[in-house]
Write a protein that holds these residues in place. Structure first.
Motif, mmCIF file in Angstrom:
data_model
loop_
_atom_site.group_PDB
_atom_site.id
_atom_site.type_symbol
_atom_site.label_atom_id
_atom_site.label_comp_id
_atom_site.label_asym_id
_atom_site.label_seq_id
_atom_site.Cartn_x
_atom_site.Cartn_y
_atom_site.Cartn_z
ATOM 1 N N LEU A 157 -9.269 48.222 23.549
ATOM 2 C CA LEU A 157 -10.472 47.464 22.650
ATOM 3 C C LEU A 157 -10.779 45.871 23.198
ATOM 4 O O LEU A 157 -11.932 45.589 23.233
ATOM 5 C CB LEU A 157 -10.078 47.576 21.128
ATOM 6 N N ASP A 158 -9.689 45.377 23.463
ATOM 7 C CA ASP A 158 -9.949 43.924 23.552
ATOM 8 C C ASP A 158 -10.811 43.827 24.804
ATOM 9 O O ASP A 158 -11.906 43.096 25.265
ATOM 10 C CB ASP A 158 -8.565 43.068 23.922
ATOM 11 N N CYS A 185 -13.047 46.153 26.235
ATOM 12 C CA CYS A 185 -14.194 46.721 25.811
ATOM 13 C C CYS A 185 -15.127 45.481 25.181
ATOM 14 O O CYS A 185 -16.146 45.398 25.534
ATOM 15 C CB CYS A 185 -14.226 47.869 25.037
ATOM 16 N N TYR A 186 -14.495 44.646 24.154
ATOM 17 C CA TYR A 186 -15.039 43.665 23.385
ATOM 18 C C TYR A 186 -15.535 42.711 24.605
ATOM 19 O O TYR A 186 -16.731 42.166 24.484
ATOM 20 C CB TYR A 186 -14.182 42.979 22.581
ATOM 21 N N ARG A 187 -14.722 42.121 25.626
ATOM 22 C CA ARG A 187 -15.157 41.407 26.609
ATOM 23 C C ARG A 187 -16.467 41.927 27.602
ATOM 24 O O ARG A 187 -17.090 41.199 28.147
ATOM 25 C CB ARG A 187 -14.028 41.133 27.590
ATOM 26 N N VAL A 215 -18.478 44.423 26.500
ATOM 27 C CA VAL A 215 -19.668 44.227 25.919
ATOM 28 C C VAL A 215 -20.470 42.859 25.905
ATOM 29 O O VAL A 215 -21.905 42.943 25.711
ATOM 30 C CB VAL A 215 -19.580 44.376 24.187
ATOM 31 N N HIS A 261 -19.870 51.821 24.936
ATOM 32 C CA HIS A 261 -19.851 52.034 23.487
ATOM 33 C C HIS A 261 -19.262 53.450 22.811
ATOM 34 O O HIS A 261 -18.471 53.433 21.965
ATOM 35 C CB HIS A 261 -21.265 51.716 22.774
ATOM 36 N N MET A 273 -15.463 52.864 23.121
ATOM 37 C CA MET A 273 -15.108 51.948 22.022
ATOM 38 C C MET A 273 -15.081 52.942 20.613
ATOM 39 O O MET A 273 -14.139 52.932 19.887
ATOM 40 C CB MET A 273 -16.020 50.803 21.737
ATOM 41 N N TYR A 275 -11.669 53.361 18.527
ATOM 42 C CA TYR A 275 -11.691 53.464 16.937
ATOM 43 C C TYR A 275 -10.989 54.604 16.508
ATOM 44 O O TYR A 275 -9.963 54.518 15.535
ATOM 45 C CB TYR A 275 -12.964 53.083 16.469
ATOM 46 N N LYS A 330 -20.008 53.370 15.080
ATOM 47 C CA LYS A 330 -20.391 53.047 16.361
ATOM 48 C C LYS A 330 -21.428 54.180 16.925
ATOM 49 O O LYS A 330 -22.523 53.932 17.614
ATOM 50 C CB LYS A 330 -19.199 52.863 16.971
#
Length: 324
Positions: free
Chosen positions: A260-261, A263-265, A267, A277, A280, A284, A296
């Protein structure tokens, strides 16, 4: 009359608005759309763009005003009518949203988009039951069935038939009660061997966006280094791919938080990357955050519908069905 230079300025302002909206800089997007509207008044596109940017930032009331202005300028603009329906739905004005989907279905039929028309008619009937809505949905479904139906069309027809003809199990008629005849006690049967357990059946899931062909022999540090190197060289597209590789590798190794980290970067590099997305949402769900996964998928579905991205809408629908 619009001159060539004037139209070029209009297109440039409109493009700046789209780019700013994709980057998530709402104020810059609204300013660029306003500039485009001032250069060539009466066009729906700048108003629809502003409404879409606001809707993505979860400001449906403000978005609705822009979509209504766009519809006033161009009543048959599909994107504006989609935005109106989504804004009303976000505001929980279900009856009005159903009416908006009715209008959208009619527009799509005229445009020859029968699968999309059936989808919109299904949405309308989902939101508000009505005899006229059922009649219209059946008519659209019959027209679609008479064409060369593709995969999306088949899915739309399945959903329509599920709404129009729900399968309910009819109750079995009760047999009349008869007295049992008196019989001699039967000889006990030999005990049968236990039946083998049936093989479990699993739902067919859509391919995960994080099922990627990863370079063999590279560890997580290697993926991280590759992403950082690409970022340092200003190669954003390459950096995005390497971050997706990192997320896929972490998911493979069961490191959901690390995935997830990554993926956040990613995004931050491409806020509207549909596969990112969807990945992600899957993470989740694996993390047990069902509400976040559902939210989401709903957001990605809204963005895909606003953009008219039929392929993305189909992928979102498949993910929803697999996780429902």
């Amino acid at each position: 009359m619009t001159t060539g230079t004037q139209y070029e300025r209009y297109k440039a302002a409109l493009e700046r608005g789209h780019v700013a909206a994709l980057k998530g800089t709402l104020e810059a997007a609204l300013a660029a759309y306003a500039e485009a509207a001032s250069i060539v008044p009466g066009r729906a596109a700048p108003l629809t763009g502003a409404g879409s940017a606001l809707l993505r930032r979860k400001r449906p009331a403000d978005a609705l005003r822009y979509f209504m202005a766009a519809i006033e300028a161009s009543p048959r603009d599909e994107a504006a009518n989609v935005g109106r329906a989504l804004s009303l739905l976000a505001l929980d004005r279900r009856a009005e949203a159903a009416d908006a989907y009715d209008t959208l279905a009619d527009l799509r039929v005229v445009a020859g988009k029968l699968s999309a028309a059936v989808d919109a008619a299904c949405r309308a009937l989902d939101l508000a039951e009505g005899r006229d809505r059922r009649r219209a949905l059946r008519l659209f479904a019959d027209r679609l069935r008479s064409t060369d139906v593709d995969e999306r069309g088949k899915a739309a027809l399945d959903r329509a038939m599920g709404l129009l003809e729900p399968t309910l199990a009819a109750p079995e008629p009760e047999a009349p009660h008869l007295p049992e005849p008196v019989r001699a006690a039967p000889e006990p049967e030999p005990e049968a061997p236990p039946l083998p357990e049936p093989e479990p059946t699993w739902p067919t899931l859509p391919p995960s966006p994080l099922d990627r062909q990863l370079p063999p022999g590279m560890n997580l540090d290697g993926f991280e280094y590759a992403a950082q190197t690409a970022l340092g060289q200003g190669l954003q597209a390459v950096a995005l791919d390497r971050l997706l590789d990192l997320a896929a590798a972490c998911r493979r190794d069961g490191l959901i938080d690390a995935a997830l980290d990554a993926c956040y970067r990613a995004v931050a590099l491409d806020p509207d990357h549909v596969d990112l997305h969807l990945g992600m949402a899957e993470l989740y769900a694996l993390r047990g955050w069902t509400a976040l996964a559902t939210e989401k998928l709903a957001l990605v579905g809204q963005i895909a519908e606003i953009d008219g991205d039929e392929d993305a809408m189909a992928r979102v629908a498949a993910s929803r069905e697999a996780t429902s």
